[in-house]
Write a protein that holds these residues in place. Structure first.
Motif, PDB file in Angstrom:
ATOM      1  N   LEU A  19      16.143  23.348  26.393  1.00  0.00           N
ATOM      2  CA  LEU A  19      16.400  23.739  28.197  1.00  0.00           C
ATOM      3  C   LEU A  19      17.269  25.129  28.245  1.00  0.00           C
ATOM      4  N   PHE A  20      16.397  25.562  28.835  1.00  0.00           N
ATOM      5  CA  PHE A  20      16.840  27.492  28.931  1.00  0.00           C
ATOM      6  C   PHE A  20      17.555  27.257  30.258  1.00  0.00           C
ATOM      7  N   VAL A  21      18.355  28.159  30.610  1.00  0.00           N
ATOM      8  CA  VAL A  21      19.097  27.830  31.977  1.00  0.00           C
ATOM      9  C   VAL A  21      18.775  29.707  32.273  1.00  0.00           C
ATOM     10  N   THR A  22      18.364  29.987  33.230  1.00  0.00           N
ATOM     11  CA  THR A  22      18.376  31.834  34.035  1.00  0.00           C
ATOM     12  C   THR A  22      18.277  31.587  35.081  1.00  0.00           C
ATOM     13  N   ASN A  23      18.127  32.193  35.947  1.00  0.00           N
ATOM     14  CA  ASN A  23      18.199  32.538  37.541  1.00  0.00           C
ATOM     15  C   ASN A  23      16.912  31.994  37.882  1.00  0.00           C
ATOM     16  N   ASN A  24      16.648  31.517  38.787  1.00  0.00           N
ATOM     17  CA  ASN A  24      15.377  30.798  39.757  1.00  0.00           C
ATOM     18  C   ASN A  24      13.940  32.001  39.322  1.00  0.00           C
ATOM     19  N   TYR A  25      14.891  33.501  40.528  1.00  0.00           N
ATOM     20  CA  TYR A  25      13.293  34.191  39.789  1.00  0.00           C
ATOM     21  C   TYR A  25      13.071  34.438  39.086  1.00  0.00           C
ATOM     22  N   HIS A  26      13.759  34.534  37.520  1.00  0.00           N
ATOM     23  CA  HIS A  26      13.652  34.803  36.489  1.00  0.00           C
ATOM     24  C   HIS A  26      12.509  33.783  35.302  1.00  0.00           C
ATOM     25  N   THR A  27      13.123  32.626  35.948  1.00  0.00           N
ATOM     26  CA  THR A  27      12.171  30.560  34.852  1.00  0.00           C
ATOM     27  C   THR A  27      10.969  31.380  34.340  1.00  0.00           C
ATOM     28  N   PHE A  28      10.019  31.370  35.001  1.00  0.00           N
ATOM     29  CA  PHE A  28       8.177  31.358  35.162  1.00  0.00           C
ATOM     30  C   PHE A  28       8.252  32.300  33.569  1.00  0.00           C
ATOM     31  N   ARG A  29       8.789  33.572  34.263  1.00  0.00           N
ATOM     32  CA  ARG A  29       8.803  34.413  32.860  1.00  0.00           C
ATOM     33  C   ARG A  29       9.514  34.668  31.582  1.00  0.00           C
ATOM     34  N   ALA A  30      10.460  34.003  31.809  1.00  0.00           N
ATOM     35  CA  ALA A  30      11.320  33.468  30.595  1.00  0.00           C
ATOM     36  C   ALA A  30      10.519  32.664  30.244  1.00  0.00           C
ATOM     37  N   ALA A  31       9.516  31.343  30.917  1.00  0.00           N
ATOM     38  CA  ALA A  31       8.821  30.396  30.125  1.00  0.00           C
ATOM     39  C   ALA A  31       7.619  30.552  29.504  1.00  0.00           C
TER      40      ALA A  31
ATOM     41  N   MET B 183       9.552  41.049  42.407  1.00  0.00           N
ATOM     42  CA  MET B 183       9.042  41.731  42.404  1.00  0.00           C
ATOM     43  C   MET B 183       8.709  42.491  40.938  1.00  0.00           C
ATOM     44  N   ARG B 184      10.510  43.021  40.572  1.00  0.00           N
ATOM     45  CA  ARG B 184      10.497  43.180  38.928  1.00  0.00           C
ATOM     46  C   ARG B 184      10.199  42.243  37.875  1.00  0.00           C
ATOM     47  N   GLU B 185       9.750  41.075  38.441  1.00  0.00           N
ATOM     48  CA  GLU B 185       9.619  40.105  37.256  1.00  0.00           C
ATOM     49  C   GLU B 185       8.201  40.287  37.274  1.00  0.00           C
ATOM     50  N   TYR B 186       6.949  40.430  38.929  1.00  0.00           N
ATOM     51  CA  TYR B 186       5.972  40.417  38.710  1.00  0.00           C
ATOM     52  C   TYR B 186       5.465  41.137  37.822  1.00  0.00           C
ATOM     53  N   ILE B 187       5.952  42.655  37.870  1.00  0.00           N
ATOM     54  CA  ILE B 187       5.517  43.784  37.141  1.00  0.00           C
ATOM     55  C   ILE B 187       5.792  43.878  36.237  1.00  0.00           C
ATOM     56  N   ALA B 188       7.109  43.272  35.319  1.00  0.00           N
ATOM     57  CA  ALA B 188       7.197  42.485  34.014  1.00  0.00           C
ATOM     58  C   ALA B 188       6.038  42.409  33.199  1.00  0.00           C
ATOM     59  N   LEU B 189       5.278  40.910  34.174  1.00  0.00           N
ATOM     60  CA  LEU B 189       4.320  40.002  33.448  1.00  0.00           C
ATOM     61  C   LEU B 189       3.367  41.112  33.662  1.00  0.00           C
ATOM     62  N   VAL B 190       2.770  41.822  34.473  1.00  0.00           N
ATOM     63  CA  VAL B 190       1.245  42.639  34.782  1.00  0.00           C
ATOM     64  C   VAL B 190       1.902  43.883  33.220  1.00  0.00           C
TER      65      VAL B 190
END
Length: 370
Positions: free
Chosen positions: A279-291, A318-325
């Motif tokens: 299991l990994f733990v991060t902040n909620n906004y970061h979970t999807f990209r971390a996965a 928005m930062r997470e979205y940009i990183a995924l893009v």
């Protein structure tokens, strides 16, 4: 008319069931696929549309009027938020600038809010000062790009929300806590402390329920302004908050989320546990990209997220979205190129519609004479 409604209702529920089934299969196979958001939204909106048709089909005003008023109220709220989006973004930017550093990463809502306000004026200037062809092209192309970005951003918000609906079993061998920078060179920040506390909470619950304590891996290297590696500072914090010394491991080489996952995987592989549950733990906004990153690093792990202050979320998401893009920038650049060609086609079609109509008629006449 009643018969038509029944047909629409039956077809609607068939499509709704189909979209739900496809989403369920896709989501169970891989929770990190962005297409899951498309299938879920197709199910979600077809469900409400079909439900509305079903309610109308009842001819029961005691049901139709209250539901209709509720629907109009929801539409009004959505419209109000949309109309005030620039003000809301600037309001958020003002809060962030009072509480956080004035970095580019923390100013995304500021720039977006300003951009939304300036957009009508920019369009007006383009129409006034440029020839029709270039004006139409410089308006059509950006609008298509904006719609494209909004579509995928909404889809990303969907899969991010879906990813939060995860309740892991207390049978883990390893818990990875991702680093997030230190303050004063060696101290855990409140945001990073929330991640560690979330991991410790799971650690203690599993220990209480099963008697088996997972190993906790605290992952983070040493930044240029830090006197100790993040992983070691996190480890000391966890030990001070009840984690056994032998259960706390520090990974101190990583600089990115990908390296967090890759180097933590090496520690897990060295344990020689067959099919380790991680299991990994991060902040909620970061979970999807971390996965997503974990899968690319070859690590089989799902994640849980700690809560994040509400004012911090818009910029972070928005930062997470940009990183995924950026991870799929080649695909998006191809799509931008195709949208440019499509914009060019639309502009030419609009400016020369009479000429194109004459050409089509000429071709039809030629074919008729064959």
């Amino acid at each position: 008319m009643q018969g038509d409604y029944l047909v629409y209702v039956r077809v609607g529920w068939v499509f709704t069931a189909f979209f739900l089934a496809v989403f369920g299969i896709s989501y169970s196979f891989n929770r990190t696929w962005l297409r899951n958001g498309i299938w879920f939204n197709l199910f979600f909106y077809s469900f409400w549309l079909t439900l509305a048709i079903t309610i109308l089909n009842t001819d029961n005003n005691a049901i139709i009027y209250p539901v209709g008023l509720l629907f109009l109220f929801v539409l009004f709220c959505i419209g109000l938020v949309f109309a005030l989006q620039a003000i809301l973004l600037l309001w958020n930017a003002a809060i962030v600038r009072r509480r956080e550093s004035h970095s580019l990463a923390n100013s995304l809502t500021l720039y977006l809010g300003i951009g939304i306000i300036l957009l009508p004026f920019i369009i007006s200037l383009i129409k006034t000062h440029l020839p029709v062809f270039w004006a139409d092209l410089l308006i059509t192309f950006p609008v298509l790009c904006i719609l494209y970005m909004v579509f995928w951003f909404y889809n990303y918000l969907t899969v991010l929300a879906l990813y939060q609906a995860y309740w892991p079993r207390h049978n883990k061998n390893f818990i990875i806590v991702l680093g997030a920078g230190l303050m004063n060179g060696d101290q855990v920040t409140p945001l990073l402390g929330q991640r560690i506390d979330k991991g410790i909470q799971f650690y203690q619950r599993q220990l209480q329920k099963t008697g088996h304590a997972p190993k906790m891996i605290f992952s983070g290297g040493q930044g240029g302004d830090e006197t100790v590696p993040e992983g070691e500072a996190m480890r000391q914090y966890a030990i001070a908050h009840g984690v056994a010394v032998n259960d706390a491991l520090a990974e101190t080489q990583s600089k990115t989320t990908y390296e967090n996952m890759l180097f933590s995987k090496k520690i897990i592989d060295a344990s020689r546990i067959t099919k380790p549950k991680t299991l990994f733990v991060t902040n909620n906004y970061h979970t999807f990209r971390a996965a997503v990153v974990a899968r690319s690093a070859g690590l089989k792990a799902a994640g849980i997220g700690s809560k994040t202050a509400g004012f911090f979320l818009p910029n972070a998401v928005m930062r997470e979205y940009i990183a995924l893009v950026m991870r799929q920038r080649k695909l998006h650049l191809i799509m931008v190129g195709l949208m440019f060609l499509f914009s060019l086609f639309l502009v030419i079609l609009n400016l020369h519609s009479a000429w194109i109509a004459d050409l089509i008629r000429a071709i039809q006449g030629f074919l008729d004479n064959l």
